[in-house]
Enzyme design. Structure first.
Site, PDB file in Angstrom:
ATOM      1  N   LYS A 288       4.859   1.328  -0.927  1.00 31.05           N
ATOM      2  CA  LYS A 288       5.149   1.237  -2.364  1.00 31.05           C
ATOM      3  C   LYS A 288       6.414   2.043  -2.656  1.00 31.05           C
ATOM      4  CE  LYS A 288       0.578  -0.328  -3.248  1.00 31.05           C
ATOM      5  NZ  LYS A 288      -0.832   0.005  -3.077  1.00 31.05           N
TER       6      LYS A 288
ATOM      7  N   HIS B 212      -0.023   5.245  -5.628  1.00 31.15           N
ATOM      8  CA  HIS B 212       0.943   5.025  -6.712  1.00 31.15           C
ATOM      9  C   HIS B 212       1.568   6.311  -7.244  1.00 31.15           C
ATOM     10  CE1 HIS B 212      -0.192   0.779  -6.900  1.00 31.15           C
ATOM     11  NE2 HIS B 212      -1.382   1.226  -6.567  1.00 31.15           N
TER      12      HIS B 212
ATOM     13  N   SER C 207      -4.556   2.112  -9.828  1.00 35.28           N
ATOM     14  CA  SER C 207      -3.538   1.117  -9.507  1.00 35.28           C
ATOM     15  C   SER C 207      -3.318   0.084 -10.608  1.00 35.28           C
ATOM     16  CB  SER C 207      -3.866   0.427  -8.188  1.00 35.28           C
ATOM     17  OG  SER C 207      -5.181  -0.081  -8.205  1.00 35.28           O
TER      18      SER C 207
HETATM   19  C1  LIG Z   1      -1.860  -0.710  -2.300  1.00 35.87           C
HETATM   20  C2  LIG Z   1      -3.009   0.217  -2.262  1.00 35.87           C
HETATM   21  C3  LIG Z   1      -3.671   0.494  -1.069  1.00 35.87           C
HETATM   22  C4  LIG Z   1      -3.416  -0.276   0.188  1.00 35.87           C
HETATM   23  O1  LIG Z   1      -2.283   0.144   0.833  1.00 35.87           O
HETATM   24  P1  LIG Z   1      -1.502  -0.881   1.785  1.00 35.87           P
HETATM   25  O2  LIG Z   1      -0.582  -0.021   2.562  1.00 35.87           O
HETATM   26  O3  LIG Z   1      -0.836  -1.850   0.887  1.00 35.87           O
HETATM   27  O4  LIG Z   1      -2.542  -1.542   2.655  1.00 35.87           O
HETATM   28  C5  LIG Z   1      -4.624   1.479  -1.075  1.00 35.87           C
HETATM   29  N1  LIG Z   1      -4.961   2.125  -2.212  1.00 35.87           N
HETATM   30  C6  LIG Z   1      -4.377   1.857  -3.387  1.00 35.87           C
HETATM   31  C7  LIG Z   1      -4.782   2.609  -4.596  1.00 35.87           C
HETATM   32  C8  LIG Z   1      -3.388   0.881  -3.454  1.00 35.87           C
HETATM   33  O5  LIG Z   1      -2.834   0.578  -4.617  1.00 35.87           O
END
Ligand SMILES: *Cc1c(COP(=O)(O)O)cnc(C)c1O
Length: 392
Positions: free
Chosen positions: A244, A213, A185
């Site tokens: 995302k 991602h 991330s």
């Molecule tokens: C953003 C993220 C999460 C968390 O997901 P949410 O739906 O925002 O709680 C989990 N793993 C990674 C790698 C992330 O970047």
């Protein structure tokens, strides 16, 4: 005399906060008054954002807004209960079938968010006497899931399959689980998924992949990192988030029908939490259609990534991380250097967030440049020019 404690009993919140400030680690939230794509209005100023994970620029797509409005009219706004009580609607059911088909796996389970998904999935899979093998740069929710599980935690060097193989070989654990971000991330690089799956096969382990991602961005029709590598195995559990690139909210885990059924029975953050609203599930169904159909969004992203990677005029002390994804880290080292760079860009109307520990390892503070299909090529050009124009 010492300053009076500003918290009750053993908690001196004031002193804790001063320590946060002294380490330049205070996080501040900016209040967004309005936004359209990557253009944000903050304190009366227009800012161009390179912060969001809305990689495909779908978060405000009119088709999704309309789907949400229609779904709210039909279903209302709350799911009313856990999915294993009465919170699982036809919308959730259809979404799960469509998610499974989208990533080419037999079954999917939809969660209200990604953090609780991983924090619950890992303890559902392993416990005392078992072992979790976790990449050193895994997301916090995989780390917390491992801690909650009470399994032995083996942190292997980042993307180092030899280190992982040695640790698997040496392990006497009853069951073994390998966990990894698919696209890291804060670095944007890809995990060596085929090699990791091979090790899972060789050492009788499971591989849980967090594609927060990569989903929507990589692979055929945005089916994600595992699909990009063509991975299929009963040992693969594929998890991705939907807030995302998908532009809405939530997460899912997909795998064999039995594995997913087992996870539904055992994941505490699934069973003991209110389901995501049906309107969100319906909105996600519309989002899946857009992700698949509007492949120009992925093409635009690739073009923007190329622009950044091929830019020749980075300041000598800046190092662009080794990433081919829309997450482009600019490594600066100290918290101070990262904050200073962020402030300079901010003054020019450009918002590129500084990322500091514990989000990244000590001494690897950085700017995290996040590209979106909502950026015009001129937006990226503007950022690159701004950096070029500084005296270094
Ligand atoms: C953003 C993220 C999460 C968390 O997901 P949410 O739906 O925002 O709680 C989990 N793993 C990674 C790698 C992330 O970047």
């Amino acid at each position: 005399m010492t300053a009076p404690s500003s918290g009750p009993g053993a908690w001196d919140f004031g002193a804790e906060l001063r320590a946060v400030d002294a380490a330049q680690l205070r996080r501040r939230r900016r209040v967004i008054d309005a936004y359209e794509g990557v253009r944000l209005r903050i304190d009366g100023r227009d800012m161009l954002s390179f912060c969001s994970n809305d990689y495909l620029g779908l978060a405000q797509h009119p088709a999704l807004v309309q789907a949400a409005q229609e779904a709210a009219s039909r279903w209302g706004v709350g799911a009313t209960a856990s999915p294993v009580l009465c919170g699982h609607s036809r919308a959730h059911e259809q979404l799960e079938q469509e998610l499974a088909a989208f990533v080419g796996l037999p079954r999917a389970l939809y969660f209200y968010a990604g953090f609780p998904a991983n924090a619950g999935l890992v303890p559902a899979l392993v416990g005392r006497g078992d072992a979790v093998f976790s990449d050193a740069l895994n997301h916090a929710c995989l780390i917390d899931g491992a801690r909650l599980s009470r399994a032995d935690i083996q942190v292997y060097a980042h993307c180092d399959v030899d280190d992982l193989a040695r640790r698997l070989q040496a392990s006497a654990a009853r069951r073994r689980l390998i966990t990894t971000d698919a696209v890291f991330s804060m670095d944007g690089n890809l995990a060596p998924l085929p090699e990791l799956l091979e090790l899972a096969e060789r050492f009788d382990a499971l591989l849980l992949v967090d594609d927060a991602h990569g989903f929507g961005v990589l692979g055929p029709h945005g089916a994600g990192s595992a699909a990009a590598f063509g991975l299929r195995s009963p040992r693969l559990l594929y998890m991705a988030t939907l807030g995302k690139a998908a532009g809405v909210a939530g997460a899912f885990v997909a795998g064999s029908a039995d594995a997913v059924e087992f996870l539904m029975q055992r994941t505490r953050s699934y069973i003991f939490a209110t389901a995501a609203p049906a309107m969100i599930a319906e909105t996600l169904r519309a989002s899946l259609r857009l992700i698949a159909e509007e492949s120009w969004r992925r093409e635009r992203l690739r073009e923007l990534v190329r622009m950044v990677r091929e830019h020749a005029h980075w300041p000598p002390s800046w190092r662009l991380g080794d990433s081919t994804t829309p997450v482009q880290p600019i490594l600066l080292g100290s918290n101070q250097a990262a904050l200073e760079a962020m402030r300079r860009l901010w003054d020019q109307g450009l918002w590129v967030p500084a990322i500091r520990p514990p989000t990244v390892p000590e001494g690897s503070a950085r700017l995290r440049l996040s590209l979106s299909a909502a950026h015009a090529t001129d937006d990226v050009r503007c950022l690159l020019r701004a950096i070029e124009s500084w005296d270094h």
